[in-house]
Write an enzyme that holds these catalytic residues in place. Sequence first.
Site, PDB file in Angstrom:
ATOM      1  CB  CYS A 114     -10.739  71.100  32.098  1.00 46.06           C
ATOM      2  SG  CYS A 114      -9.404  70.264  32.515  1.00 46.06           S
ATOM      3  CG  HIS A 242     -13.924  71.225  34.519  1.00 46.93           C
ATOM      4  ND1 HIS A 242     -13.809  69.841  34.188  1.00 46.93           N
ATOM      5  CD2 HIS A 242     -12.625  71.391  34.973  1.00 46.93           C
ATOM      6  CE1 HIS A 242     -12.625  69.350  34.523  1.00 46.93           C
ATOM      7  NE2 HIS A 242     -11.772  70.355  35.156  1.00 46.93           N
ATOM      8  CG  ASN A 272     -10.350  67.238  36.390  1.00 46.37           C
ATOM      9  OD1 ASN A 272     -10.698  67.116  35.262  1.00 46.37           O
ATOM     10  ND2 ASN A 272      -9.751  68.429  36.909  1.00 46.37           N
TER      11      ASN A 272
END
Length: 315
Positions: A114, A242, A272
């Site tokens: 990520c 993020h 996500n």
Amino acid sequence: MENVKIIGCGYAKAEKKLFNTDLEKIVDTSDEWIVQRTGIHSRYITQTKNTSDLAFEAAKKAIKDAQIDVSLIDCILVATTTPDCITPSTACLVQEKLGLNGQECTSFDLNAACSGFVYGLSLASMMLETYSTILVIGAETLSKIIDWNDRNTCVLFGDGAGAALIQKSNQGRMVSFTKSTGDKDGFLMCKGLSLQEKEMSYLEMNGKEVFRFAIEAMPYSIEKVLEKANQKIEDIDLFIPHQANIRILKHVAKKMKIDFDRIFVNLDEFGNTSSASIAIALAQAKEQGKIKKGMKMVLTGFGAGFTSGAIYLEW
Ligand code: UT7
């Protein structure tokens, strides 16, 4: 190099919007639990596209936004944990789709989970010593490594891509900080392809441990990058973190005394999307008119590895 400008950005959504109520039909979960514990209301999933297709769509939008000729691109970097295949790289596939076959262009993938887009921008800014116009993409089709019977993970993730074009320029500034620590306990892993595990496997996660890591790693990265850029937290107009969990963002905001309205959030819509999340958020913030010339921004991520990092930007 610090004299770096993002000259254009774009993002691509996967075609199927999956709401929490759709997931209620697959696993033992509820819209209420997902919204309360994560802030996520929906995510986009693809059933027809590869990572390179989404990456290509985002790239085309970034090129249009920058108003440049595609032939100027001499380096393509794709951050992904879900490439189309082991080789060739997704970046080489994007190069082909952009019609740049045969042109002198250096294309490769990087995997920093990520934190991938932050790592990508950081690396690309150093590569501007050699290349003139670098396309940095974060792209994922996480739906293919998700166990759709595991409620601990399947409610969290989505597919998508975001892209940014960067060039050397005195009109912009980019400073980066990246770090990896290792994850010896395997708190966030997709094991496939190891000697012991030749079959492709699913993403496994200890959510609590990852949460704990995130609320330490993001503030640390922000502090480090601001120190390097000689800036203060109150000088920053917009934070693009993020997009994993609204509770993580609230923790970070409280700890760092950041007003929540300075933090861009789109996890409610996208969930996500790992390497793609910050790239999509950046392009969406720009599309919504939230980014203005002269603004100071910080992008920050954390992910499997454990990796983390931040980018300070003057737009
Ligand atoms: O990009 C990095 C990727 N990962 C992350 O950022 C994840 C970071 N961690 C998190 O976001 C949170 O830890 C989660 C959202 C994953 C989980 O939230 P939590 O508040 O830490 O919940 P928990 O794991 O402690 O679970 C609490 C309860 C458990 O039930 P019991 O044992 O208390 O009876 C779980 O079984 O919630 C249950 N649970 C669920 N219930 C309904 C876990 N997942 C679900 C679900 N629906 N989807």
